[in-house]
Each structure stands twice: as C-alpha cells, then as structure tokens.
Design a protein around this motif. Structure first.
Motif, PDB file in Angstrom:
ATOM      1  N   GLY A  63      55.097  50.660  40.873  1.00 53.26           N
ATOM      2  CA  GLY A  63      54.843  50.603  39.491  1.00 53.26           C
ATOM      3  C   GLY A  63      55.836  49.363  38.836  1.00 53.26           C
ATOM      4  N   GLU A  64      56.326  48.332  39.693  1.00 54.28           N
ATOM      5  CA  GLU A  64      57.025  47.358  39.023  1.00 54.28           C
ATOM      6  C   GLU A  64      56.105  46.122  38.699  1.00 54.28           C
ATOM      7  OE1 GLU A  64      60.375  46.804  38.643  1.00 54.28           O
ATOM      8  OE2 GLU A  64      60.674  48.950  38.859  1.00 54.28           O
ATOM      9  N   GLU A  65      56.133  45.571  37.301  1.00 52.46           N
ATOM     10  CA  GLU A  65      55.367  44.680  37.080  1.00 52.46           C
ATOM     11  C   GLU A  65      55.580  43.332  38.056  1.00 52.46           C
ATOM     12  OE1 GLU A  65      55.536  41.710  33.193  1.00 52.46           O
ATOM     13  OE2 GLU A  65      54.368  43.508  32.834  1.00 52.46           O
ATOM     14  N   TYR A 102      50.260  41.991  37.549  1.00 56.04           N
ATOM     15  CA  TYR A 102      49.750  43.570  37.923  1.00 56.04           C
ATOM     16  C   TYR A 102      50.979  44.368  37.906  1.00 56.04           C
ATOM     17  CZ  TYR A 102      46.465  40.583  40.441  1.00 56.04           C
ATOM     18  OH  TYR A 102      45.319  39.786  40.724  1.00 56.04           O
ATOM     19  N   ASP A 103      50.720  45.446  37.167  1.00 54.88           N
ATOM     20  CA  ASP A 103      51.744  46.390  37.091  1.00 54.88           C
ATOM     21  C   ASP A 103      51.502  47.933  37.872  1.00 54.88           C
ATOM     22  OD1 ASP A 103      49.685  47.717  35.551  1.00 54.88           O
ATOM     23  OD2 ASP A 103      50.556  47.532  33.453  1.00 54.88           O
ATOM     24  N   ARG A 104      50.493  47.934  38.462  1.00 52.29           N
ATOM     25  CA  ARG A 104      49.923  49.036  39.113  1.00 52.29           C
ATOM     26  C   ARG A 104      50.396  48.682  40.795  1.00 52.29           C
ATOM     27  NH1 ARG A 104      44.750  51.670  37.549  1.00 52.29           N
ATOM     28  NH2 ARG A 104      45.383  53.649  38.391  1.00 52.29           N
ATOM     29  N   ARG A 129      60.543  40.935  55.397  1.00 54.89           N
ATOM     30  CA  ARG A 129      59.855  40.534  54.601  1.00 54.89           C
ATOM     31  C   ARG A 129      59.265  41.650  53.646  1.00 54.89           C
ATOM     32  NH1 ARG A 129      56.151  41.516  58.724  1.00 54.89           N
ATOM     33  NH2 ARG A 129      54.215  42.504  58.413  1.00 54.89           N
ATOM     34  N   THR A 130      59.029  41.097  52.298  1.00 56.43           N
ATOM     35  CA  THR A 130      58.624  41.838  51.246  1.00 56.43           C
ATOM     36  C   THR A 130      57.231  41.721  50.818  1.00 56.43           C
ATOM     37  OG1 THR A 130      60.753  41.783  50.309  1.00 56.43           O
ATOM     38  CG2 THR A 130      59.067  42.602  49.136  1.00 56.43           C
ATOM     39  N   GLU A 131      56.484  42.765  50.900  1.00 58.02           N
ATOM     40  CA  GLU A 131      54.964  42.452  50.401  1.00 58.02           C
ATOM     41  C   GLU A 131      54.656  43.525  49.334  1.00 58.02           C
ATOM     42  OE1 GLU A 131      53.425  42.270  55.313  1.00 58.02           O
ATOM     43  OE2 GLU A 131      52.991  44.053  54.151  1.00 58.02           O
ATOM     44  N   VAL A 132      53.925  42.901  48.374  1.00 63.34           N
ATOM     45  CA  VAL A 132      53.427  43.650  47.175  1.00 63.34           C
ATOM     46  C   VAL A 132      52.062  43.746  47.157  1.00 63.34           C
ATOM     47  CG1 VAL A 132      53.792  43.668  44.820  1.00 63.34           C
ATOM     48  CG2 VAL A 132      55.837  42.697  46.075  1.00 63.34           C
ATOM     49  N   TYR A 133      51.928  45.164  46.783  1.00 58.12           N
ATOM     50  CA  TYR A 133      50.322  45.360  46.907  1.00 58.12           C
ATOM     51  C   TYR A 133      50.060  45.925  45.624  1.00 58.12           C
ATOM     52  CZ  TYR A 133      50.550  45.257  51.954  1.00 58.12           C
ATOM     53  OH  TYR A 133      50.663  44.731  53.297  1.00 58.12           O
ATOM     54  N   VAL A 179      49.126  41.176  46.995  1.00 61.74           N
ATOM     55  CA  VAL A 179      49.145  39.931  46.038  1.00 61.74           C
ATOM     56  C   VAL A 179      50.297  39.090  46.364  1.00 61.74           C
ATOM     57  CG1 VAL A 179      47.861  41.292  44.292  1.00 61.74           C
ATOM     58  CG2 VAL A 179      50.557  41.430  44.380  1.00 61.74           C
ATOM     59  N   ARG A 180      51.566  39.348  47.163  1.00 57.89           N
ATOM     60  CA  ARG A 180      52.637  38.712  47.429  1.00 57.89           C
ATOM     61  C   ARG A 180      53.088  39.028  48.639  1.00 57.89           C
ATOM     62  NH1 ARG A 180      56.163  38.687  42.698  1.00 57.89           N
ATOM     63  NH2 ARG A 180      55.388  36.484  42.201  1.00 57.89           N
ATOM     64  N   THR A 181      53.615  37.862  49.377  1.00 63.48           N
ATOM     65  CA  THR A 181      54.453  38.027  50.504  1.00 63.48           C
ATOM     66  C   THR A 181      55.665  37.257  50.468  1.00 63.48           C
ATOM     67  OG1 THR A 181      52.652  38.559  51.916  1.00 63.48           O
ATOM     68  CG2 THR A 181      54.370  38.047  53.052  1.00 63.48           C
ATOM     69  N   ASP A 182      56.813  37.847  49.938  1.00 62.01           N
ATOM     70  CA  ASP A 182      57.822  36.884  50.054  1.00 62.01           C
ATOM     71  C   ASP A 182      57.554  35.789  48.846  1.00 62.01           C
ATOM     72  OD1 ASP A 182      59.605  38.090  51.633  1.00 62.01           O
ATOM     73  OD2 ASP A 182      59.045  36.990  53.285  1.00 62.01           O
ATOM     74  N   GLU A 183      57.552  34.534  49.039  1.00 62.89           N
ATOM     75  CA  GLU A 183      57.348  33.647  47.979  1.00 62.89           C
ATOM     76  C   GLU A 183      55.861  33.040  48.032  1.00 62.89           C
ATOM     77  OE1 GLU A 183      59.781  33.131  45.678  1.00 62.89           O
ATOM     78  OE2 GLU A 183      60.964  34.622  46.976  1.00 62.89           O
TER      79      GLU A 183
END
Length: 220
Positions: free
Chosen positions: A169-171, A179-181, A195-199, A206-210
């Motif tokens: 739930g992080e924006e 996105y906030d969900r 690596r960091t992935e945001v879904y 919607v994001r992988t690292d930078e």
C-alpha cells in the motif's frame, strides 16, 4: 502441491512428502519454503490445481496486454512486456510473458495460476522448465501478499531466487501514473544481487529499480 482447502492442502503435503522420500523425485525446498501451506518451489505441480487464465490482481497476464517501461532518470526505453497464450507444461496451461529489451533480445517466461489465485513460474523458454533436469516451479505472486512473506520464485540450475514482500500500500509514482494499491517485492538471486519490483493492483509490474512504467495497453 495442493491449493484447494486446508484439509486438501494438508493431505497434499503429506502425500508429496511421502513421494519425495520414496522416490527422490525432487529436492526438499530450501527456506523460505513458501506461504499459506504451499510447497515452494514444488517439484510436482498437479494440473487439476490450475486454471486456464492468470487474473491475479497483482500480476494479471491477459493475452494481448502490453506494458512499456523506461529509465526514469534518462527517459530512454528500457523494456517492453507482452502477454500471450503459452505452451502446455506437464498438462498445465500457461500464459507467456514476453520480455523485449531495447537491443531486440527476447525472453519468454511461462506462468500459470492455481485455483487459489497464486501465480507460479513454470519455466523460461530454452533455459529451464519445471519438471525437467531437476527444475522446480516457484511462486511468482501470492494470491494475497502479506508483509514479510518469503518464497522462492523458482529453483533450476543456475537459478535460485528468493522473494520477500517488503511493503504493502505504499504510494508509487512512475511516468504513467501514481498508484497507492501496491506490493513491493525484493528479489535476491543466488549471487546475492537484489532488485526491487513494485506491482500495482489491476496493472501488474509498474517499477523495477529505476525503471518505470510509461504505457499500458489492456487486451483488445
């Protein structure tokens, strides 16, 4: 692997444990083994546990969908993803996620969803496939991600990724939208590189690292 009801899960795990002890059909899972009673990775996915489509809200893979990403610092194209119907793997219908790099390199990964809504990674075309040469299917996205969940995304020769749910739930703001969900997952490979992935719910990655999402086309 069993994913129906708690009783079925328990029975399935006992049966799988006996099978592995009796015939050594796969190696024992390494910690973290999984979530919600699942065996992750699993050496013996059962086709009856799977459905034909991948509609997990965090990793929807409807054939025809397309995602485009760019480096957020430079704006240069970074990656294009497209979803299409995939091959059948050991009786399981898959959906293929095609990753195309700016230099034209193409990688094709095969996924399938179980009846509980968990998405499994069943192979990478030309590299590995669950059930072949000791490779085991791993969890790509839980049906209900929870903070702190840890699981293996796959286990194959040269591949031993571990994923951990870091935030919920992080924006998150990417070039396309805010996105906030969201679910943020950290993936660490066998060499210790993370690596960091945001879904985002209803969209997917919607994001992988930078690298951030710049365009999303729903199936037509």
């Amino acid at each position: 692997m069993r994913t129906r009801a708690p009783a079925a899960i328990a029975a399935g795990l006992l049966a799988l444990s006996g099978l592995l002890t009796a015939c050594g059909s796969g190696s024992a899972p390494s910690p973290p083994s999984g979530v919600d009673g699942l065996v992750v990775p699993t050496p013996d996915p059962d086709p009856v546990d799977f459905v034909a489509e991948v509609d997990n809200p965090w990793l929807p893979l409807a054939p025809g969908a397309r995602w485009e990403y760019a480096d957020e610092a430079t704006g240069l194209p970074a990656l294009i993803l497209t979803a299409e119907s995939g091959p059948e793997i050991d009786g399981i219908a898959t959906t293929t996620l095609v990753r195309t790099a700016p230099d034209g390199t193409v990688v094709r990964d095969h996924y399938a969803q179980d009846r509980a809504g968990n998405v499994w990674w069943l192979g990478r075309e030309g590299v590995w496939q669950a059930g072949a040469s000791g490779a085991q299917a791993g969890l790509a996205m839980p049906a209900r991600p929870r903070f702190g969940d840890g699981f293996r995304t796959a286990l194959a020769p040269g591949l031993a990724e571990v994923a951990t749910v870091r935030t919920l739930g992080e924006e998150t703001t990417v070039p396309l939208a805010t996105y906030d969900r969201t679910v943020e997952i950290e993936v660490t490979d066998a060499a210790g590189t993370a690596r960091t992935e945001v879904y985002a719910r209803g969209i997917g990655l919607v994001r992988t690292d930078e690298t951030g999402l710049v365009a999303y086309d729903e199936p037509r």
